[in-house]
Design a protein around this motif. Structure first.
Motif, PDB file in Angstrom:
ATOM      1  N   THR A 191       0.833  -1.194   0.000  1.00 21.46           N
ATOM      2  CA  THR A 191       0.000   0.000   0.000  1.00 21.46           C
ATOM      3  C   THR A 191       0.867   1.243   0.000  1.00 21.46           C
ATOM      4  O   THR A 191       1.891   1.286   0.699  1.00 21.46           O
ATOM      5  CB  THR A 191      -0.911   0.011   1.243  1.00 21.46           C
ATOM      6  OG1 THR A 191      -1.688  -1.191   1.241  1.00 21.46           O
ATOM      7  CG2 THR A 191      -1.840   1.206   1.247  1.00 21.46           C
ATOM      8  N   VAL A 192       0.454   2.243  -0.751  1.00 18.86           N
ATOM      9  CA  VAL A 192       1.113   3.541  -0.730  1.00 18.86           C
ATOM     10  C   VAL A 192       0.082   4.599  -0.366  1.00 18.86           C
ATOM     11  O   VAL A 192      -1.029   4.609  -0.904  1.00 18.86           O
ATOM     12  CB  VAL A 192       1.818   3.886  -2.059  1.00 18.86           C
ATOM     13  CG1 VAL A 192       0.849   3.936  -3.229  1.00 18.86           C
ATOM     14  CG2 VAL A 192       2.582   5.200  -1.949  1.00 18.86           C
ATOM     15  N   PHE A 193       0.433   5.440   0.585  1.00 21.90           N
ATOM     16  CA  PHE A 193      -0.360   6.619   0.921  1.00 21.90           C
ATOM     17  C   PHE A 193       0.282   7.788   0.187  1.00 21.90           C
ATOM     18  O   PHE A 193       1.468   8.067   0.389  1.00 21.90           O
ATOM     19  CB  PHE A 193      -0.362   6.873   2.431  1.00 21.90           C
ATOM     20  CG  PHE A 193      -1.225   5.919   3.190  1.00 21.90           C
ATOM     21  CD1 PHE A 193      -2.555   6.219   3.432  1.00 21.90           C
ATOM     22  CD2 PHE A 193      -0.717   4.715   3.658  1.00 21.90           C
ATOM     23  CE1 PHE A 193      -3.371   5.337   4.130  1.00 21.90           C
ATOM     24  CE2 PHE A 193      -1.519   3.827   4.359  1.00 21.90           C
ATOM     25  CZ  PHE A 193      -2.843   4.134   4.594  1.00 21.90           C
ATOM     26  N   VAL A 194      -0.493   8.446  -0.660  1.00 23.45           N
ATOM     27  CA  VAL A 194       0.012   9.554  -1.457  1.00 23.45           C
ATOM     28  C   VAL A 194      -0.371  10.860  -0.767  1.00 23.45           C
ATOM     29  O   VAL A 194      -1.552  11.126  -0.546  1.00 23.45           O
ATOM     30  CB  VAL A 194      -0.554   9.514  -2.898  1.00 23.45           C
ATOM     31  CG1 VAL A 194      -0.002  10.672  -3.718  1.00 23.45           C
ATOM     32  CG2 VAL A 194      -0.241   8.172  -3.550  1.00 23.45           C
ATOM     33  N   VAL A 195       0.653  11.639  -0.430  1.00 21.50           N
ATOM     34  CA  VAL A 195       0.457  12.925   0.233  1.00 21.50           C
ATOM     35  C   VAL A 195       0.830  14.005  -0.764  1.00 21.50           C
ATOM     36  O   VAL A 195       1.960  14.039  -1.262  1.00 21.50           O
ATOM     37  CB  VAL A 195       1.339  13.032   1.494  1.00 21.50           C
ATOM     38  CG1 VAL A 195       1.128  14.364   2.176  1.00 21.50           C
ATOM     39  CG2 VAL A 195       1.044  11.882   2.453  1.00 21.50           C
ATOM     40  N   GLY A 196      -0.124  14.877  -1.053  1.00 23.22           N
ATOM     41  CA  GLY A 196       0.069  15.888  -2.075  1.00 23.22           C
ATOM     42  C   GLY A 196       0.971  17.015  -1.683  1.00 23.22           C
ATOM     43  O   GLY A 196       1.467  17.107  -0.563  1.00 23.22           O
ATOM     44  N   GLY A 197       1.168  17.867  -2.629  1.00 30.97           N
ATOM     45  CA  GLY A 197       1.955  19.073  -2.475  1.00 30.97           C
ATOM     46  C   GLY A 197       1.183  20.224  -3.081  1.00 30.97           C
ATOM     47  O   GLY A 197      -0.046  20.184  -3.162  1.00 30.97           O
ATOM     48  N   PRO A 198       1.890  21.237  -3.565  1.00 31.53           N
ATOM     49  CA  PRO A 198       1.213  22.435  -4.066  1.00 31.53           C
ATOM     50  C   PRO A 198       0.347  22.186  -5.293  1.00 31.53           C
ATOM     51  O   PRO A 198      -0.731  22.744  -5.403  1.00 31.53           O
ATOM     52  CB  PRO A 198       2.354  23.387  -4.387  1.00 31.53           C
ATOM     53  CG  PRO A 198       3.562  22.528  -4.518  1.00 31.53           C
ATOM     54  CD  PRO A 198       3.334  21.340  -3.638  1.00 31.53           C
TER      55      PRO A 198
END
Length: 182
Positions: A113-120
């Motif tokens: 599993t990958v948790f994707v944390v956004g940016g700008p």
């Protein structure tokens, strides 16, 4: 956690995001995540900080920079990464997703599993690549808080990190810092 878990930080900016990205890495490490991948600006200082915390307080999280995060994410979801034996699950943390308490518990924990944390600026194809889009709340909020809450609801706990290789140990205390060398 008993399954392979990664955190992918999109769009890191060296001049603006060093502290936030470092805190994302620290949360990932403490909650027992296996790997942190940072994209955007190549910032060795953040990677070195995570390595330093691992060496002093224990832990096995690996931290690396990825030039092509969307390509990496596609390969992850399709099970095409080196050493990956099965397809992966990608969970995008976004204030536009479905509520964490309704959706996260329904997602299988048997696959990487990958948790994707956004940016700008999160690339629009994130909505096609990730199978799940989870909202911690539908208001602007911190990526660090979103990751901690999502990992907690996923079943990870603070201090899930393996500290068998620690050089230092923090002892809970009501009055002051108590740290011992091992």
């Amino acid at each position: 956690m008993n399954h392979h878990t990664t955190v992918l930080r999109l769009g890191h900016r060296h001049d603006r995001d060093a502290r936030i990205t470092t805190h994302i890495g620290l949360v990932a490490r403490a909650w027992g995540v296996d790997q942190l991948i940072i994209s955007g600006d190549h910032d060795t200082a953040v990677l070195k900080t995570i390595e330093s915390v691992n060496s002093r307080f224990g832990g096995t999280i690996s931290a690396k920079w990825e030039h092509s995060p969307m390509g990496w994410l596609r390969k992850f979801v399709n099970g095409e990464l080196q050493k990956q034996k099965e397809k992966g699950i990608a969970i995008h943390l976004t204030m536009y997703g479905l509520p964490v308490d309704e959706k996260l518990a329904t997602i299988s924990k048997k696959q990487p599993t990958v948790f994707v944390v956004g940016g700008p600026k999160v690339p629009s194809d994130i909505w096609e690549i990730c199978q799940y889009h989870i909202s911690i709340g539908s208001q602007p909020h911190s990526e660090v808080a979103a990751l901690a809450i999502a990992l907690d609801r996923w079943g990870a706990r603070p201090d899930d990190v393996d500290t068998s290789n620690a050089l230092m140990k923090i002892h809970p205390s009501e009055n002051g810092k108590q740290v011992s060398e091992i």
